[in-house]
Design an enzyme around this catalytic site. Structure first.
Site, PDB file in Angstrom:
ATOM      1  N   HIS A 210      -2.308  -6.834  10.887  1.00 37.99           N
ATOM      2  CA  HIS A 210      -2.722  -6.902   9.480  1.00 37.99           C
ATOM      3  C   HIS A 210      -3.286  -5.552   9.020  1.00 37.99           C
ATOM      4  CE1 HIS A 210      -4.678  -8.827   5.895  1.00 37.99           C
ATOM      5  NE2 HIS A 210      -5.515  -7.812   6.077  1.00 37.99           N
ATOM      6  N   GLU A 211      -4.211  -5.006   9.775  1.00 37.35           N
ATOM      7  CA  GLU A 211      -4.868  -3.770   9.353  1.00 37.35           C
ATOM      8  C   GLU A 211      -3.900  -2.590   9.314  1.00 37.35           C
ATOM      9  OE1 GLU A 211      -7.568  -3.965   7.939  1.00 37.35           O
ATOM     10  OE2 GLU A 211      -8.147  -5.955   8.611  1.00 37.35           O
TER      11      GLU A 211
ATOM     12  N   HIS B  89      -3.238  -6.776   0.125  1.00 37.80           N
ATOM     13  CA  HIS B  89      -3.267  -8.213   0.397  1.00 37.80           C
ATOM     14  C   HIS B  89      -2.289  -8.965  -0.495  1.00 37.80           C
ATOM     15  CE1 HIS B  89      -7.569  -7.988   2.217  1.00 37.80           C
ATOM     16  NE2 HIS B  89      -6.630  -7.853   3.132  1.00 37.80           N
TER      17      HIS B  89
ATOM     18  N   HIS C 246      -2.203  -2.342   6.114  1.00 28.98           N
ATOM     19  CA  HIS C 246      -2.962  -1.556   5.123  1.00 28.98           C
ATOM     20  C   HIS C 246      -2.794  -0.061   5.393  1.00 28.98           C
ATOM     21  CE1 HIS C 246      -4.820  -5.001   3.358  1.00 28.98           C
ATOM     22  NE2 HIS C 246      -5.644  -5.278   4.362  1.00 28.98           N
TER      23      HIS C 246
END
Lengths: 420, 86
Positions: free
Chosen positions: A123-124, A133, A127
């Site tokens: 997930h990170e 998101h 980014h």
């Protein structure tokens, strides 16, 4: 309403784990490997390439920090916010990724309270390469932690995420020889620390078995790699069946916590329920998390409802996700998820036609087939089949341990106990 | 009717909604005070983003989601509330 996407203008990005979790049972190599695989999830489908570096100039600096760490996103202890990463850009923190060191970071753990490091890292890093998101519940980029996402070696991004990252960077071209020359794939780090393979770690030759003539005590697939055990030593093969070293590693120096007086093991397997590794010797067994023994072991094999005397072989059959124990001509079927022996066992073996009824060991492999080892030979049973494939048995030494090939002989320094 | 949220839940909710981009940063003059309408719209947006039923009130499910471990980055980019308002 979303702002113009930020993305990296370069395609080769460096990364480094600058600080590691302080109180985690996970070793540094495991953390690094998880970061590697979490980045690979993105580079597998885009033209991005990630390579690990040692210095302070990495594009993606990874830290485990606590509380306020001076970046405007203070952590708040266990739970709450668990990690963040900075979008690409000109600022010096672009791409940097921070994990809250107050979380109980885990990997392949059955602990419901732990935070799966791989899932959060994927997930990170989304980014870190420019994704924000999204609300889609199946997306890895939805903001809430939803538990582990599965095996890092097999994880694939959901469709929404693939489309969004393709919009930023395009699709990775299919690998061609020229493309590989330009952007070589980095060497994959292992999920377990490397076994010692330098000459100084090898004890006197008179004690070391030879891989080309050994009748192996145990064979197991662990974290996608093959391990061949003989006496106090083992050989390790990578996922593409390449020997890590022609020289064996010492069992006790790698599998930390096995008693030093243990001169061999009977059988080994990776448990499918929690991916812990189980070693059997006589009436006792040990459970390892990665390569460290868990507290409270050894325990008696009666925990598995096995009779005293131990087992010859064990493996998990991919076809039905059941674990099979073998002893002499009997076999048992066990459910690792419920930790119960299936009723009606033991049964006189073998279940698979053409496979010997007495085994040294067995393992599943990444091709979906099961492999049974006895003496210096092995039998292959294709996924879901009940009969050995035609043409077997074949030579274990030749097909698995690089024996009988000119290159192997040339490199195989040291006389070995059999006088080769 | 759903019970009115407790003061501490309301405070937590407002702080949470501001932190993750659903409410504009606190006005230095008024502190964290928000109009009821603004708050309800922010809760609705948060519920929509989180896949909850959009009630616009700080119900149990909404508070539970706010307590779920998550990424620190906001869900909506800075200024999204202003654009929504226009």
């Amino acid at each position: 309403q979303t702002p113009p996407p930020t993305k990296w203008s370069k395609r080769n990005l460096s990364w480094r784990v600058r600080t590691f979790p302080r109180d985690s049972p996970m070793g540094r190599d495991t953390v690094r490997a998880l970061m590697y695989y979490a980045l690979k999830v993105w580079s597998d489908i885009t033209p991005l390439n990630f390579h690990e570096v040692a210095g302070n100039t990495a594009d993606i600096q990874i830290d485990f920090s606590k509380a306020d760490h001076n970046d405007g996103y203070p952590f708040d202890g266990p739970g709450g916010t668990v990690a963040h990463a900075f979008f690409p850009g000109d600022h010096h923190t672009a791409g940097d990724t921070h994990f809250d060191d107050d979380e109980a970071w885990t990997f392949r753990s059955s602990d419901a309270h732990g935070m799966d490091l791989f899932a959060v890292a994927v997930h990170e890093f989304g980014h870190a390469i420019g994704l924000s998101h999204v609300a889609a519940p199946s997306s890895i980029m939805q903001p809430y932690y939803q538990g582990p996402v599965g095996d890092p070696l097999r994880y694939g991004l959901p469709y929404e995420d693939r489309v969004r990252v393709w919009q930023l960077y395009g699709v990775r071209e299919s690998v061609s020889p020229t493309a590989q020359l330009g952007t070589p794939e980095p060497e994959e780090p292992p999920l377990l620390p490397e076994p010692p393979n330098n000459r100084s770690s090898i004890p006197p030759w008179k004690d070391v078995p030879h891989r080309c003539t050994a009748h192996f005590d145990a064979v197991a697939q662990i974290r996608g790699e093959a391990f061949f055990f003989k006496g106090k030593y083992f050989w390790r093969l990578t996922r593409d069946r390449h020997l890590v070293s022609l020289q064996p590693a010492q069992m006790h120096r790698f599998w930390r916590g096995l008693p030093l007086h243990l001169d061999s093991v009977d059988a080994v397997y990776e448990r499918t329920s929690d991916h812990k590794i189980v070693f059997f010797k006589g009436d006792r067994y040990w459970v390892f998390k990665d390569n460290n023994v868990e507290e409270g072991y050894p325990r008696p094999v009666s925990d598995f409802s096995l009779p005293p005397g131990g087992i010859d072989a064990v493996f998990s059959w991919a076809h039905n996700d059941r674990t099979y124990f073998f002893k002499d001509q009997l076999y048992w079927r066990y459910d690792d998820h419920t930790r119960r022996m299936d009723p009606g066992y033991p049964v006189q073996g073998p279940l698979w036609r053409g496979v010997p009824s007495m085994l040294d060991d067995a393992m599943r492999w990444s091709d979906g087939a099961s492999y049974f080892f006895r003496g210096q030979e092995y039998w292959k049973v294709l996924d879901g089949e009940l009969e050995a494939a035609p043409g077997y048995p074949q030579s274990t030494a030749r097909d698995w341990l690089v024996c009988g090939e000119p290159l192997a002989d040339a490199e195989d320094v040291g006389p070995g106990p059999q006088g080769r | 009717a759903a019970p009115a949220p407790r003061a501490e839940d309301l405070s937590l909710g407002v702080e949470w909604l501001s932190r993750f981009g659903y409410l504009p940063p606190a006005d230095p003059a008024t502190g964290q005070l928000q109009t009821q309408e603004e708050l309800s719209k922010a809760i609705t947006a948060m519920q929509q983003f989180g896949g909850l039923e959009t009630t616009g009130i700080l119900d149990e499910a909404t508070l539970a989601l706010m307590k779920t471990p998550r990424c620190s980055l906001p869900d909506l980019p800075p200024g999204a509330q202003a654009r929504r308002k226009r």
